[in-house]
Write an enzyme that holds these catalytic residues in place. Structure first.
Site, PDB file in Angstrom:
ATOM      1  N   HIS A  80       0.824  -1.216   0.000  1.00 36.78           N
ATOM      2  CA  HIS A  80       0.000   0.000   0.000  1.00 36.78           C
ATOM      3  C   HIS A  80       0.856   1.264   0.000  1.00 36.78           C
ATOM      4  O   HIS A  80       0.326   2.364  -0.162  1.00 36.78           O
ATOM      5  CB  HIS A  80      -1.039  -0.014   1.129  1.00 36.78           C
ATOM      6  CG  HIS A  80      -0.544   0.390   2.481  1.00 36.78           C
ATOM      7  ND1 HIS A  80      -0.201  -0.514   3.453  1.00 36.78           N
ATOM      8  CD2 HIS A  80      -0.343   1.607   3.031  1.00 36.78           C
ATOM      9  CE1 HIS A  80       0.188   0.131   4.541  1.00 36.78           C
ATOM     10  NE2 HIS A  80       0.103   1.425   4.312  1.00 36.78           N
ATOM     11  N   ASP A 126       0.185  -7.564   1.782  1.00 40.14           N
ATOM     12  CA  ASP A 126       0.600  -6.158   1.721  1.00 40.14           C
ATOM     13  C   ASP A 126       2.133  -6.059   1.647  1.00 40.14           C
ATOM     14  O   ASP A 126       2.785  -5.557   2.560  1.00 40.14           O
ATOM     15  CB  ASP A 126       0.049  -5.438   2.962  1.00 40.14           C
ATOM     16  CG  ASP A 126       0.107  -3.923   2.842  1.00 40.14           C
ATOM     17  OD1 ASP A 126       0.502  -3.422   1.779  1.00 40.14           O
ATOM     18  OD2 ASP A 126      -0.238  -3.252   3.840  1.00 40.14           O
ATOM     19  N   GLN A 217       0.981   6.237  11.203  1.00 40.35           N
ATOM     20  CA  GLN A 217       1.131   6.679   9.823  1.00 40.35           C
ATOM     21  C   GLN A 217       2.603   7.017   9.547  1.00 40.35           C
ATOM     22  O   GLN A 217       3.242   7.720  10.335  1.00 40.35           O
ATOM     23  CB  GLN A 217       0.257   7.903   9.546  1.00 40.35           C
ATOM     24  CG  GLN A 217      -1.129   7.543   9.015  1.00 40.35           C
ATOM     25  CD  GLN A 217      -1.901   6.609   9.910  1.00 40.35           C
ATOM     26  OE1 GLN A 217      -1.936   6.804  11.112  1.00 40.35           O
ATOM     27  NE2 GLN A 217      -2.517   5.589   9.354  1.00 40.35           N
ATOM     28  N   GLY A 218       3.113   6.502   8.456  1.00 38.27           N
ATOM     29  CA  GLY A 218       4.515   6.706   8.124  1.00 38.27           C
ATOM     30  C   GLY A 218       5.385   5.513   8.498  1.00 38.27           C
ATOM     31  O   GLY A 218       6.507   5.381   8.033  1.00 38.27           O
ATOM     32  N   ASP A 219       4.871   4.645   9.368  1.00 37.96           N
ATOM     33  CA  ASP A 219       5.621   3.439   9.754  1.00 37.96           C
ATOM     34  C   ASP A 219       5.330   2.269   8.831  1.00 37.96           C
ATOM     35  O   ASP A 219       6.080   1.282   8.815  1.00 37.96           O
ATOM     36  CB  ASP A 219       5.263   3.023  11.189  1.00 37.96           C
ATOM     37  CG  ASP A 219       5.778   4.003  12.216  1.00 37.96           C
ATOM     38  OD1 ASP A 219       6.889   4.544  12.017  1.00 37.96           O
ATOM     39  OD2 ASP A 219       5.069   4.244  13.213  1.00 37.96           O
ATOM     40  N   SER A 220       4.252   2.343   8.088  1.00 36.82           N
ATOM     41  CA  SER A 220       3.860   1.246   7.202  1.00 36.82           C
ATOM     42  C   SER A 220       5.036   0.793   6.360  1.00 36.82           C
ATOM     43  O   SER A 220       5.818   1.608   5.878  1.00 36.82           O
ATOM     44  CB  SER A 220       2.752   1.689   6.251  1.00 36.82           C
ATOM     45  OG  SER A 220       1.525   1.598   6.885  1.00 36.82           O
TER      46      SER A 220
HETATM   47  N1  ARG Z   1      -1.044   2.427   7.188  1.00 37.51           N
HETATM   48  C1  ARG Z   1      -0.210   3.298   7.959  1.00 37.51           C
HETATM   49  C2  ARG Z   1       0.894   3.849   7.070  1.00 37.51           C
HETATM   50  O1  ARG Z   1       0.691   3.955   5.910  1.00 37.51           O
HETATM   51  C3  ARG Z   1       0.323   2.667   9.219  1.00 37.51           C
HETATM   52  C4  ARG Z   1      -0.507   1.582   9.761  1.00 37.51           C
HETATM   53  C5  ARG Z   1      -0.127   1.117  11.084  1.00 37.51           C
HETATM   54  N2  ARG Z   1      -1.103   1.588  12.004  1.00 37.51           N
HETATM   55  C6  ARG Z   1      -1.208   1.139  13.253  1.00 37.51           C
HETATM   56  N3  ARG Z   1      -2.085   1.699  14.012  1.00 37.51           N
HETATM   57  N4  ARG Z   1      -0.448   0.177  13.691  1.00 37.51           N
HETATM   58  O2  ARG Z   1       1.935   4.272   7.500  1.00 37.51           O
END
Ligand code: ARG
Length: 264
Positions: A80, A126, A217-220
């Site tokens: 993603h 993913d 967000q940003g860790d994905s």
């Molecule tokens: N989808 C998010 C990204 O693009 C991070 C998802 C992780 N979220 C969480 N609550 N663990 O960086």
């Protein structure tokens, strides 16, 4: 709209992120600093952790996602994160503080492979593998976990990333957080998680039910590490560090064979 679609929308309109995080900032307890609730990590302890940049990112650092070096010229990240043009991506290694341009290395990306079974409807598979134009020669790479039993309730893997901290740490700085593996039953029991595609065979449920900390967000695309091996990749969650909503990770072991083919 599913949460993951919501996440992707956030990526395109990154300005909203801060607003969403404000509600979680007060819930991160003092017990353990993110990622949300994390602590500073050094490049020497996580040399294989990398930042994926994109020219479309609104932040000055161009931080887009996390990633992990699995070969000198290959970075594993989340599918993603990998939907933009190849030429818009970059990879930074060795720079814990993204404002410090004197440190670390940068490479452009020459190829993006997305797992053919990646589904935006279920968030399954993913995974994406980026090929680097300039190999990061001499940097230790992270081995893939191949044993599906490594994902078991009670294990305590660590997540690494430069993502949002909800003010629990500095921005754009490498953070780490130990996130207990809560077991598949926990996430399958959470309203919305099964509907959003959580599946025992391909996901890891890890974090804190009390909102202590989480990836954000940003860790994905970044690494979830256990016993020196890559156990999972940061994939999704409802909000960040929200009580009752732990993090969901894409599990490496079931797809290790497919990934290894991309890595040689
Ligand atoms: N989808 C998010 C990204 O693009 C991070 C998802 C992780 N979220 C969480 N609550 N663990 O960086």
């Amino acid at each position: 709209m599913t949460w993951s679609k919501f996440d992707r929308m956030l990526k395109r309109t990154a300005a909203l992120i801060t607003v969403l995080l404000l509600s979680t900032a007060g819930t991160a307890s003092a017990r353990e600093p993110l990622v949300v609730g994390g602590t500073l990590a050094s490049v020497s302890e996580a040399p294989w952790a990398v930042v994926l940049t994109n020219t479309a990112a609104t932040r000055e650092s161009k931080r887009w996602c996390g990633g992990v070096l699995v070969a000198a010229n290959k970075v594993l990240t989340a599918a993603h994160c990998a939907g933009e043009r190849v030429a818009s991506y970059g990879v930074i290694q060795g720079r814990a503080d993204l404002t410090d341009h004197s440190l670390g290395r940068f490479s452009a990306v020459s190829k993006v492979w997305v797992h053919p079974a990646y589904s935006t409807a279920t968030n399954r598979n993913d995974f994406a593998v980026l090929t680097l134009k300039k190999p990061m020669t001499g940097v230790p790479v992270l081995r893939l976990e191949t044993n599906p039993k490594a994902d078991r309730r009670g294990a305590v893997p660590t997540v690494y990333g430069w993502g949002d901290t909800a003010d629990t740490g500095p921005d754009d700085t490498l953070q780490k957080l130990a996130v207990p593996d809560l077991g598949d039953a926990t996430c399958l029991g959470i309203k919305g998680y099964a509907e959003n595609g959580y599946t025992a065979a391909a996901n890891i449920c890890a974090g804190y039910m009390d909102g202590t900390g989480d990836a954000c967000q940003g860790d994905s695309g970044g690494p979830l590490v256990l016993n020196g091996r890559l156990l999972g990749i940061v994939s999704w969650g409802r909000g960040c560090a929200e009580p009752q909503y732990p993090g969901v990770y894409a599990e490496i072991a079931p797809v290790a064979k497919t990934l290894v083919e991309q890595v040689r």
